[in-house]
Design an enzyme around this catalytic site. Structure first.
Site, short mmCIF file in Angstrom:
data_model
loop_
_atom_site.label_atom_id
_atom_site.label_comp_id
_atom_site.label_asym_id
_atom_site.label_seq_id
_atom_site.Cartn_x
_atom_site.Cartn_y
_atom_site.Cartn_z
N LYS A 46 -17.82 -8.63 -24.59
CA LYS A 46 -18.14 -9.99 -25.06
C LYS A 46 -18.63 -10.87 -23.91
CE LYS A 46 -14.88 -13.18 -25.77
NZ LYS A 46 -13.80 -14.03 -26.28
N LYS B 190 -5.04 -10.82 -22.94
CA LYS B 190 -4.75 -11.83 -21.91
C LYS B 190 -3.50 -11.48 -21.10
CE LYS B 190 -7.32 -15.88 -23.27
NZ LYS B 190 -7.30 -17.32 -23.52
N LYS C 299 -16.72 -16.82 -20.63
CA LYS C 299 -16.74 -17.85 -19.59
C LYS C 299 -16.13 -17.35 -18.30
CE LYS C 299 -15.06 -20.96 -23.11
NZ LYS C 299 -14.11 -21.90 -23.59
#
Ligand code: TYM
Length: 338
Positions: free
Chosen positions: A201, A119, A204
């Site tokens: 992965k 992140k 969203k």
């Protein structure tokens, strides 16, 4: 003879960030297991909205998504009368214990978290302290409720390991205070991959709309997305190394139908990928249909949803307060009678 009424049920807790409509990955990796575990355990499930702000959120959108996510949790079949369904920010004890646990976590441990590294790279303009302390808040979420099991996808396993280390460290420094939780990770579905790049992965935040399926996608869109899923050129439905796209579709199909990989290989022996993709899409559409139906009934019942959220917060707080008081006493804070 054992008296069932006195057998203590396992405590199960898990949260999800209300940052968008959940994907099929969230559902198969976590929410579907929540529903299954909710039948015979003592469960708390909810929204990790404090975690959501580690990445910049638009206020009106976060509020709306939180409301919708709460409705979705009830739509997957979680029963707010039998389990506690709540929102993290409605229970201030999470932040309080989170701070305390920061002081029992080493800088080096938090720096090693892969989610922090990923992140930080993705949001290089906003590497805030909250992003760094994300796992200690998650540890607080779990330890406040003395959870035995935490159903999550495999991407959260490292955070669970850190939670266990923090719990053991605190218990060792004082006396047994926290239950040391175990992750619960399903066999299939633990890591649902992107339909467009099956080495990544399903997420969203993927900018390619064809890469992920959302729980509220229309059946025709779900069909289209699976039909355009990336596979390989072998044209044989079998689970094997190097067949990431097919492995992913088999895992999704297995979760939705209950069939094993061997059964799937047998059923699609001699058939092409087109037939298989259609079958996978149909199984997902059928899996999501009752959830979508329930959601469309619930979403406009604001009074009911708000009442459930208020009750959930109150029930959660009662448990959380007990643990926090115990922790504060052990750490040595001056406690006054309220
Ligand atoms: P979040 O909101 O990113 O995801 C919610 C759950 O979905 C799982 N998941 C997946 N599983 C399989 N395949 C995928 N592609 C996939 N994508 C997501 C996640 O593993 C997760 O279980 N840190 C957590 C939220 C959290 C939490 C907690 C979880 C906060 N406090 C306490 C458990 C206990 C998170 O970001 O989940």
């Amino acid at each position: 003879m054992e008296n069932n009424a006195t057998v203590k049920k396992d405590r199960v807790l898990s949260l999800i960030q209300p940052t968008s409509v959940p994907t099929l990955g969230n559902y198969l990796g976590a929410l579907k297991n929540w529903k299954e575990m909710s039948e015979d355990n003592d469960c708390l499930f909810g929204l990790a909205d404090l975690h959501a702000i580690t990445v910049r959120q638009e206020p009106a959108k976060l509020r709306k998504l939180s409301y919708e996510m709460y409705a979705l949790l009830l739509s997957i079949g979680l029963d707010p009368d039998k389990n506690i369904i709540f929102t993290q920010s409605h229970v201030p004890e999470h932040s309080q214990l989170g701070w305390i646990l920061n002081c029992y976590t080493q800088f080096g441990e938090a720096s090693r978290m892969t989610q922090f590294k990923d992140k930080s790279a993705k949001h290089a303009d906003n590497v805030n302290v909250g992003l760094f302390a994300y796992p200690t808040l998650m540890a607080a979420d779990i330890l406040l409720y003395q959870a035995d099991y935490v159903p999550v996808g495999i991407d959260q396993k490292q955070h669970l390991e850190l939670t266990r280390d923090i719990a053991e460290r605190f218990n060792g420094a004082y006396s047994p205070t926290f239950t040391v939780p175990k992750p619960y990770i399903g066999k299939a579905g633990a890591k649902v991959m992107s339909l467009q790049d099956p080495t990544k992965k399903m997420s969203k935040s993927d900018p390619n709309p064809k890469a992920s399926v959302s729980l509220l996608d229309k059946p025709e869109d779900i069909m289209k997305k699976f039909k355009s899923a990336v596979t390989d050129s072998e044209a044989k439905v079998r689970y094997a190394e190097g067949k990431d796209g097919i492995n992913n579709l088999m895992s999704i199909y297995s979760c939705c139908t209950g069939l094993s990989y061997e059964e799937i290989e047998r059923d699609f022996d001699g058939k092409g990928y087109g037939d298989f993709k259609t079958a996978v899409a149909e199984s997902v559409i059928e899996e999501l249909r009752p959830i979508q139906d329930k959601y469309s009934q619930l979403i406009n019942d604001k009074a009911y949803l708000e009442q459930c959220a208020a009750d959930g917060a109150e029930k959660a707080r009662r448990i959380a307060r007990k643990t926090l008081d115990k922790v504060m006493r052990k750490v040595g804070f001056w406690q006054i009678k309220k």
